[in-house]
Every structure is written in structure tokens, then in C-alpha cells.
Scaffold this motif. Sequence first.
Motif, PDB file in Angstrom:
ATOM      1  N   MET A   1     -18.853   3.653 -13.608  1.00  0.00           N
ATOM      2  CA  MET A   1     -19.246   3.389 -15.024  1.00  0.00           C
ATOM      3  C   MET A   1     -20.793   2.907 -14.929  1.00  0.00           C
ATOM      4  O   MET A   1     -21.413   2.423 -13.757  1.00  0.00           O
ATOM      5  CB  MET A   1     -18.740   1.897 -15.391  1.00  0.00           C
ATOM      6  CG  MET A   1     -17.153   2.048 -15.715  1.00  0.00           C
ATOM      7  SD  MET A   1     -16.612   3.404 -16.486  1.00  0.00           S
ATOM      8  CE  MET A   1     -15.940   4.582 -15.389  1.00  0.00           C
ATOM      9  N   LEU A   2     -21.374   2.729 -15.858  1.00  0.00           N
ATOM     10  CA  LEU A   2     -22.806   2.670 -15.859  1.00  0.00           C
ATOM     11  C   LEU A   2     -22.944   1.003 -15.952  1.00  0.00           C
ATOM     12  O   LEU A   2     -22.610   0.091 -16.975  1.00  0.00           O
ATOM     13  CB  LEU A   2     -23.613   3.000 -17.355  1.00  0.00           C
ATOM     14  CG  LEU A   2     -23.655   4.507 -17.435  1.00  0.00           C
ATOM     15  CD1 LEU A   2     -24.190   4.977 -18.827  1.00  0.00           C
ATOM     16  CD2 LEU A   2     -24.659   5.004 -16.162  1.00  0.00           C
ATOM     17  N   LEU A  28     -34.736  18.233 -14.913  1.00  0.00           N
ATOM     18  CA  LEU A  28     -33.400  18.735 -14.528  1.00  0.00           C
ATOM     19  C   LEU A  28     -32.529  17.575 -13.754  1.00  0.00           C
ATOM     20  O   LEU A  28     -32.778  17.308 -12.736  1.00  0.00           O
ATOM     21  CB  LEU A  28     -33.231  19.878 -14.172  1.00  0.00           C
ATOM     22  CG  LEU A  28     -31.794  20.777 -13.877  1.00  0.00           C
ATOM     23  CD1 LEU A  28     -31.496  21.156 -15.090  1.00  0.00           C
ATOM     24  CD2 LEU A  28     -31.873  21.850 -12.564  1.00  0.00           C
ATOM     25  N   ARG A  29     -31.425  17.169 -14.448  1.00  0.00           N
ATOM     26  CA  ARG A  29     -30.658  16.244 -13.662  1.00  0.00           C
ATOM     27  C   ARG A  29     -29.113  16.954 -13.535  1.00  0.00           C
ATOM     28  O   ARG A  29     -28.436  17.438 -14.270  1.00  0.00           O
ATOM     29  CB  ARG A  29     -30.367  14.924 -14.724  1.00  0.00           C
ATOM     30  CG  ARG A  29     -31.693  14.168 -15.029  1.00  0.00           C
ATOM     31  CD  ARG A  29     -31.539  13.299 -16.327  1.00  0.00           C
ATOM     32  NE  ARG A  29     -30.703  12.299 -16.297  1.00  0.00           N
ATOM     33  CZ  ARG A  29     -30.521  11.186 -17.016  1.00  0.00           C
ATOM     34  NH1 ARG A  29     -31.274  11.260 -18.203  1.00  0.00           N
ATOM     35  NH2 ARG A  29     -29.732  10.205 -17.081  1.00  0.00           N
ATOM     36  N   VAL A  30     -28.814  16.307 -12.356  1.00  0.00           N
ATOM     37  CA  VAL A  30     -27.357  16.927 -11.762  1.00  0.00           C
ATOM     38  C   VAL A  30     -26.436  15.979 -11.949  1.00  0.00           C
ATOM     39  O   VAL A  30     -26.645  14.998 -11.796  1.00  0.00           O
ATOM     40  CB  VAL A  30     -27.828  17.312 -10.162  1.00  0.00           C
ATOM     41  CG1 VAL A  30     -26.330  17.669  -9.657  1.00  0.00           C
ATOM     42  CG2 VAL A  30     -28.742  18.092 -10.031  1.00  0.00           C
ATOM     43  N   LEU A  31     -25.290  16.406 -12.572  1.00  0.00           N
ATOM     44  CA  LEU A  31     -23.995  15.818 -12.579  1.00  0.00           C
ATOM     45  C   LEU A  31     -22.867  16.617 -11.706  1.00  0.00           C
ATOM     46  O   LEU A  31     -22.739  17.733 -11.732  1.00  0.00           O
ATOM     47  CB  LEU A  31     -23.614  15.704 -13.888  1.00  0.00           C
ATOM     48  CG  LEU A  31     -24.454  14.997 -14.897  1.00  0.00           C
ATOM     49  CD1 LEU A  31     -23.719  15.202 -16.304  1.00  0.00           C
ATOM     50  CD2 LEU A  31     -24.259  13.615 -14.575  1.00  0.00           C
ATOM     51  N   ASP A  54     -27.753   9.422  -8.380  1.00  0.00           N
ATOM     52  CA  ASP A  54     -27.994   8.101  -7.664  1.00  0.00           C
ATOM     53  C   ASP A  54     -26.506   7.430  -7.516  1.00  0.00           C
ATOM     54  O   ASP A  54     -26.320   6.355  -7.139  1.00  0.00           O
ATOM     55  CB  ASP A  54     -28.748   7.087  -8.638  1.00  0.00           C
ATOM     56  CG  ASP A  54     -28.181   7.179 -10.006  1.00  0.00           C
ATOM     57  OD1 ASP A  54     -27.348   7.717 -10.052  1.00  0.00           O
ATOM     58  OD2 ASP A  54     -28.600   6.279 -11.104  1.00  0.00           O
ATOM     59  N   GLY A  55     -25.481   8.369  -7.714  1.00  0.00           N
ATOM     60  CA  GLY A  55     -23.953   7.872  -7.493  1.00  0.00           C
ATOM     61  C   GLY A  55     -23.470   7.162  -8.657  1.00  0.00           C
ATOM     62  O   GLY A  55     -22.241   6.818  -8.711  1.00  0.00           O
TER      63      GLY A  55
END
Length: 468
Positions: A1-2, A28-31, A54-55
Amino acid sequence: MLSRRALLRNAAALAAASACPARAEAPLRVLKLQRKTIEVAGRPASVYAIAGADGEEGFTANVGGRFRVRVENALDEPSLVHWHGLAPPWRQDGVPEISGPAIPPGGAADYDFPLGFGGTYYMHSHYGLQEQLLFAAPLIVKDPRRFAQRQEIVVMLADFSFASPQEIYAGLVATGSRHGASRMKMRMGKEAAARKTAAPDLNDVAYDAFLANERTIDAPDVIPVEAGGRILLRLVNSASMSNFRVDLGALDGSLVAVDGQDVVPVTGRSFPIAVAQRLDILVDLPKGARAFPICFVLEGERRQAAVILSAPGAPIEKLPQAAAEPAAALDLALESQLRAASPLAARKADRTIPIDLTGDMARYVWSIDNRVWNDRTPPYDVKAGERVELALTNKTMMSHPMHLHGHRFQVIEIDGTRFAGALRDTVLVPPGKRVVIAFDADNPGRWAFHCHLLYHAQAGMFASLRYV
């Protein structure tokens, strides 16, 4: 969760990004789609996760930016993620067989579209029955001009079973909804079967646990807050099959948005939240070292999940497994009161499509206009630029949270009474009720429209709309 720390970190990063020249391209952000193990009722459980670099799970951005994301599938099976409540280009919507192919194991897919409106959204798998195993994460689009001085708390609700989704669905199909999953209920215990018998038209599946931020009420998420703090609760019902009533306990709340869209504020201590819906609630905490449970009670039953807002030094008491009273079944009482803060422009409908929600509970067959979905089911055709009304009539004995992809719609009628209701992307249609929604056909493509109860959609309550 955030977590709060992650939200603050993301906010700082976004603020720095906003200071860059307008021509600078969004990073670009990776999921990453992966597995993880959590503990449920003292037992390990393997579930899915959508994790950033960042997990942290989920995604936070500012309105006016871009959703520029690469999804990497680190699973040993295909998957595809839907951006629930957003309005991406059709081919980036994340629905197999409609918007694009699934991402194979080891594969990746890129997404890039503008974030034109803010709010509380979420992302979840739209592949098979993966969503049941907690395959969902928050997707928060912030408007820095709103609620900047409030601590934001995201709560994700879920229903959990140690049985596999395939076993749950097979049990439902084998025995039907009303008597169905009897085998499942036997293996989950006599108490669960007794609960099901008391409410035959609610809660198809007798779950082992209900979770808030992946924790049961035995060990709830305790969230640090300031004494006298000002809070924005972002509540997301990412459960597969379970509706809840939100119980704020001793706190007064102001409901200011549903499904990410602002409404004229409604005050209260209890609010309904159907599957796939979201609520934004403002809460001002009293001074002092106190703890405030926020409970989520399963409709028709007393079982509940919870989080606890805890000021420094507050004693934390153990929460009861069950609420004092069963939560009433969700109805349209609140829906009929809600008014959009910025309603659709006044305009006569160009097209009204009557749609019946249909099914056979005994055989566990669910349908739309008596058509059980398959990949050859013809879409409902509309034209670009039209104001379209969908007149939904529930002919079954169960409620259905109906979700339209790629658009925000407005609730404009309940049982013959017209009004300028809330803007939403998911509306609950209880048994025997007629709900009319309106949207502007301003996002061309082929768009899924379905019941968001996972096993109802899987059993055929699924359709699509198409225009170019």
C-alpha cells in the motif's frame, strides 16, 4: 500500500518535476507484476503485487501530467492491468480481447497518456480471475490546489479466500448462487454456511477474511496521525465480490468525492461503498492522544475489517471481530442524494440504450440483455460526439456494480426521478431498480461495460460499446 512516507516522497518528487520546463518529458516509471507472501489469520498466503521501482505498490502523480508507465510482467503467467477510472486511449485500457493482448511472462508493455482529471482511482488485473488474489493497487492523481494541508490516507479493501479463484468459481457454477458454493462453505466452516443461509441474495462467496491494507481486524493497520489532525481518507473497494458500509465510529466525515469526482459534500458517520467504487472523506480529528478505528462492515453481515488512526501516545485497544449489528444491504439512498459539483453540460440525449441486467442464479449464469458474453458478442454501437444514456434495469435478485471503461458518466435518474447526480465510473444497481446514466462519447474505441463482481463478469455479465 502507499504509506504516508511514500505519499510525501512522491509528492516532493512531483513538485520538483513540475518546476521543470513544460517541454521536459515525463520520466518513464516501471510497475512490476510479481508475487509476494502476506500473512492472513496467522497463515502465509501467496498473492499478487503491482510494485514500483522503490518497492512501494501503486502509482501517484499530479493532474495535468502524463501517465508514462512501463508494465513488466515478472510472473510465470500472462497478465494485463486496467487503469480503473482513468480515460486512456482505447488500446491502452488493459482489457484482454477488447483493448489489447495480455502481457506474456517476461514481457512488457508501455503506456503514455495525459492525466486530465484528478481523484482516487486504482489499478487491477483484468486477466482471468487474478484480481481475486489482491491483484490491485492505488492509482492516485493529485490536484495540488485541493486538500494540500491534509494528511492523505489510502485504504484498500479486499476479500480473501485460501481457496483458489478457480475452485471458488467452479463451486459457484456447480451449485448455483443461492445454494451455491455449498461445498466451499463446508470447507470454510459451519459458521460461514450459517451466515450465507441468513442472506441468500447477498455475498455469493463465504470468504476466509476481509482485509484493509492487506491486514485483518486481528492485526489492523495502525496509521500514525497528529492529534487534532486534518485527514483526507481515500477509500478504495478493490474487493472481488464484497460491498461494505464504512463506519467512522466517533468521527464525523464529509464525503467530497466519489469515484474520483467531486460531489456537493455530504456529512455523516456511515457511507456505503460497493465493489470498485471509491470514496474521498474529509475528517478533522479531535485533540488528544486518542485512537480512532475506521471499520468496514460487510453488507448483510457483522464481519468487518478496519484501520486505526492513532495519535502519538494513544492506547490501542483490540477491535471486535464483529460489528454490533449487521450492516444493511446497500441501497440507493445515498446515491439519490449525491449531486455532482461539476455536472455534465445540460444537453438532450442523442441516444438512449435500454439495458437489462439478467441471469439465472440457480445455474450461476449472468448476462446483459440475456446475452452471455463471449468474444463474438456484438457491441452496442454509438456515434462519436453523442450524449448517450444507458437505462439499466436489474431483473435479478442480486445487486450489480456496473462499470463503464474509458468514461466518466453521470447518474441522472433512479426509478423515474431525474436529477443531476454524481459523476462516476461504477454505479450499483440493486435488485428491481432502474438507474439511468449519461456520458459523452468523446473517447473513441471499443469499451468494456460489465458487472464488477468478478465471478458475475466471468459468468457472462459483460458487454462492450463501440464508436470511432
